[in-house]
Design a protein around this motif. Structure first.
Motif, PDB file in Angstrom:
ATOM      1  N   TRP A  97       0.847  -1.191   0.000  1.00  0.00           N
ATOM      2  CA  TRP A  97       0.000   0.000   0.000  1.00  0.00           C
ATOM      3  C   TRP A  97       0.878   1.234   0.000  1.00  0.00           C
ATOM      4  O   TRP A  97       2.089   1.152   0.184  1.00  0.00           O
ATOM      5  CB  TRP A  97      -1.005   0.011   1.138  1.00  0.00           C
ATOM      6  CG  TRP A  97      -0.446  -0.179   2.524  1.00  0.00           C
ATOM      7  CD1 TRP A  97       0.242   0.737   3.255  1.00  0.00           C
ATOM      8  CD2 TRP A  97      -0.531  -1.344   3.335  1.00  0.00           C
ATOM      9  NE1 TRP A  97       0.582   0.218   4.476  1.00  0.00           N
ATOM     10  CE2 TRP A  97       0.119  -1.072   4.559  1.00  0.00           C
ATOM     11  CE3 TRP A  97      -1.100  -2.603   3.156  1.00  0.00           C
ATOM     12  CZ2 TRP A  97       0.208  -1.995   5.579  1.00  0.00           C
ATOM     13  CZ3 TRP A  97      -1.001  -3.527   4.188  1.00  0.00           C
ATOM     14  CH2 TRP A  97      -0.365  -3.217   5.372  1.00  0.00           C
ATOM     15  N   ALA A  98       0.258   2.391  -0.201  1.00  0.00           N
ATOM     16  CA  ALA A  98       0.992   3.653  -0.305  1.00  0.00           C
ATOM     17  C   ALA A  98       1.847   3.882   0.935  1.00  0.00           C
ATOM     18  O   ALA A  98       1.441   3.575   2.052  1.00  0.00           O
ATOM     19  CB  ALA A  98       0.022   4.809  -0.503  1.00  0.00           C
ATOM     20  N   ALA A  99       3.011   4.451   0.713  1.00  0.00           N
ATOM     21  CA  ALA A  99       3.932   4.745   1.821  1.00  0.00           C
ATOM     22  C   ALA A  99       3.412   5.908   2.656  1.00  0.00           C
ATOM     23  O   ALA A  99       2.653   6.753   2.168  1.00  0.00           O
ATOM     24  CB  ALA A  99       5.312   5.089   1.259  1.00  0.00           C
ATOM     25  N   ASP A 100       3.811   5.925   3.906  1.00  0.00           N
ATOM     26  CA  ASP A 100       3.527   7.046   4.816  1.00  0.00           C
ATOM     27  C   ASP A 100       2.040   7.310   5.025  1.00  0.00           C
ATOM     28  O   ASP A 100       1.630   8.454   5.210  1.00  0.00           O
ATOM     29  CB  ASP A 100       4.212   8.325   4.325  1.00  0.00           C
ATOM     30  CG  ASP A 100       5.719   8.154   4.223  1.00  0.00           C
ATOM     31  OD1 ASP A 100       6.296   7.489   5.113  1.00  0.00           O
ATOM     32  OD2 ASP A 100       6.313   8.675   3.263  1.00  0.00           O
ATOM     33  N   MET A 101       1.223   6.254   5.013  1.00  0.00           N
ATOM     34  CA  MET A 101      -0.197   6.437   5.276  1.00  0.00           C
ATOM     35  C   MET A 101      -0.421   6.687   6.767  1.00  0.00           C
ATOM     36  O   MET A 101       0.229   6.084   7.612  1.00  0.00           O
ATOM     37  CB  MET A 101      -1.002   5.221   4.815  1.00  0.00           C
ATOM     38  CG  MET A 101      -1.082   5.121   3.302  1.00  0.00           C
ATOM     39  SD  MET A 101      -1.903   3.617   2.713  1.00  0.00           S
ATOM     40  CE  MET A 101      -3.547   3.794   3.349  1.00  0.00           C
ATOM     41  N   THR A 102      -1.356   7.569   7.074  1.00  0.00           N
ATOM     42  CA  THR A 102      -1.723   7.832   8.459  1.00  0.00           C
ATOM     43  C   THR A 102      -2.606   6.702   8.972  1.00  0.00           C
ATOM     44  O   THR A 102      -3.119   5.897   8.187  1.00  0.00           O
ATOM     45  CB  THR A 102      -2.491   9.161   8.588  1.00  0.00           C
ATOM     46  OG1 THR A 102      -3.753   9.011   7.911  1.00  0.00           O
ATOM     47  CG2 THR A 102      -1.705  10.326   7.994  1.00  0.00           C
ATOM     48  N   ASP A 103      -2.826   6.662  10.272  1.00  0.00           N
ATOM     49  CA  ASP A 103      -3.726   5.650  10.831  1.00  0.00           C
ATOM     50  C   ASP A 103      -5.128   5.793  10.257  1.00  0.00           C
ATOM     51  O   ASP A 103      -5.796   4.798   9.994  1.00  0.00           O
ATOM     52  CB  ASP A 103      -3.768   5.742  12.356  1.00  0.00           C
ATOM     53  CG  ASP A 103      -2.560   5.084  13.009  1.00  0.00           C
ATOM     54  OD1 ASP A 103      -1.770   4.419  12.306  1.00  0.00           O
ATOM     55  OD2 ASP A 103      -2.396   5.244  14.241  1.00  0.00           O
ATOM     56  N   ASP A 104      -5.594   7.025  10.073  1.00  0.00           N
ATOM     57  CA  ASP A 104      -6.928   7.235   9.495  1.00  0.00           C
ATOM     58  C   ASP A 104      -6.993   6.704   8.072  1.00  0.00           C
ATOM     59  O   ASP A 104      -7.984   6.088   7.670  1.00  0.00           O
ATOM     60  CB  ASP A 104      -7.308   8.718   9.517  1.00  0.00           C
ATOM     61  CG  ASP A 104      -7.636   9.220  10.910  1.00  0.00           C
ATOM     62  OD1 ASP A 104      -7.869   8.391  11.826  1.00  0.00           O
ATOM     63  OD2 ASP A 104      -7.670  10.451  11.088  1.00  0.00           O
ATOM     64  N   GLN A 105      -5.945   6.938   7.282  1.00  0.00           N
ATOM     65  CA  GLN A 105      -5.917   6.451   5.904  1.00  0.00           C
ATOM     66  C   GLN A 105      -5.835   4.928   5.859  1.00  0.00           C
ATOM     67  O   GLN A 105      -6.520   4.283   5.054  1.00  0.00           O
ATOM     68  CB  GLN A 105      -4.749   7.077   5.145  1.00  0.00           C
ATOM     69  CG  GLN A 105      -4.915   8.562   4.906  1.00  0.00           C
ATOM     70  CD  GLN A 105      -3.634   9.228   4.436  1.00  0.00           C
ATOM     71  OE1 GLN A 105      -2.531   8.728   4.664  1.00  0.00           O
ATOM     72  NE2 GLN A 105      -3.786  10.367   3.766  1.00  0.00           N
ATOM     73  N   LEU A 106      -5.005   4.343   6.734  1.00  0.00           N
ATOM     74  CA  LEU A 106      -4.936   2.882   6.813  1.00  0.00           C
ATOM     75  C   LEU A 106      -6.278   2.297   7.238  1.00  0.00           C
ATOM     76  O   LEU A 106      -6.714   1.271   6.715  1.00  0.00           O
ATOM     77  CB  LEU A 106      -3.845   2.456   7.802  1.00  0.00           C
ATOM     78  CG  LEU A 106      -2.408   2.545   7.298  1.00  0.00           C
ATOM     79  CD1 LEU A 106      -1.428   2.409   8.453  1.00  0.00           C
ATOM     80  CD2 LEU A 106      -2.140   1.489   6.245  1.00  0.00           C
ATOM     81  N   GLY A 107      -6.926   2.958   8.183  1.00  0.00           N
ATOM     82  CA  GLY A 107      -8.243   2.504   8.630  1.00  0.00           C
ATOM     83  C   GLY A 107      -9.277   2.559   7.520  1.00  0.00           C
ATOM     84  O   GLY A 107     -10.065   1.629   7.347  1.00  0.00           O
ATOM     85  N   ALA A 108      -9.267   3.638   6.736  1.00  0.00           N
ATOM     86  CA  ALA A 108     -10.212   3.767   5.619  1.00  0.00           C
ATOM     87  C   ALA A 108      -9.933   2.711   4.557  1.00  0.00           C
ATOM     88  O   ALA A 108     -10.860   2.108   4.003  1.00  0.00           O
ATOM     89  CB  ALA A 108     -10.145   5.169   5.024  1.00  0.00           C
ATOM     90  N   MET A 109      -8.656   2.462   4.266  1.00  0.00           N
ATOM     91  CA  MET A 109      -8.292   1.423   3.294  1.00  0.00           C
ATOM     92  C   MET A 109      -8.759   0.057   3.785  1.00  0.00           C
ATOM     93  O   MET A 109      -9.380  -0.700   3.043  1.00  0.00           O
ATOM     94  CB  MET A 109      -6.779   1.406   3.081  1.00  0.00           C
ATOM     95  CG  MET A 109      -6.310   0.316   2.126  1.00  0.00           C
ATOM     96  SD  MET A 109      -4.530  -0.009   2.213  1.00  0.00           S
ATOM     97  CE  MET A 109      -4.419  -0.910   3.762  1.00  0.00           C
TER      98      MET A 109
END
Length: 138
Positions: A97-109
């Motif tokens: 997955w994309a580098a440097d994702m925030t916890d919110d972005q990881l959660g949405a993914m």
């Protein structure tokens, strides 16, 4: 003499733990651009093609929609490929997955993939809320 070391790229389907019977989990897709390894998280573009998931976008490609089954090189233009888009379990350590994702972005993914029935095993990801704006509400 120094031994030669070679790092092998991800193999086709290496990330898959289980999938639905037949070809229910997989779809023939078109990758629009870029060179992607097997296991790359994808998003669907507005034209129905797939691109690498971009959590910072606001054009729909911020919503994870599948995982690339085998490598695809669309650097010279769109190419046919296969992706898991529903009902499967994958080894999260083999997913890209994309580098440097925030916890919110990881959660949405993670939430978007889970809603499609794609379960990431072997990694701990935050649980998020998938927010999809209704274009008719504008």
């Amino acid at each position: 003499m120094t031994p030669i070391q070679y790092t092998e790229p991800a193999r086709t389907g290496e990330h898959v733990l289980s999938e639905a019977a037949g070809s229910r989990s997989r779809e023939a897709i078109v990758v629009a651009s870029g060179a992607h390894a097997a296991g790359t998280v994808l998003a669907m573009a507005s034209d129905g093609t797939y691109v690498a998931h971009d959590p910072t976008a606001n054009d729909g490609t911020e919503i994870a929609a599948g995982i690339l089954y085998g490598p695809a090189d669309a650097t010279d233009g769109p190419v046919p490929a296969v992706a898991h888009v529903r009902d499967c379990e994958v080894n999260g350590t083999g997913v890209i997955w994309a580098a440097d994702m925030t916890d919110d972005q990881l959660g949405a993914m993670n939430t978007a993939l889970t809603q499609a029935g794609i379960i990431l095993r072997g990694v701990e990801l935050p649980v998020g809320v998938l927010v999809v704006e209704d274009p008719a509400a504008e």
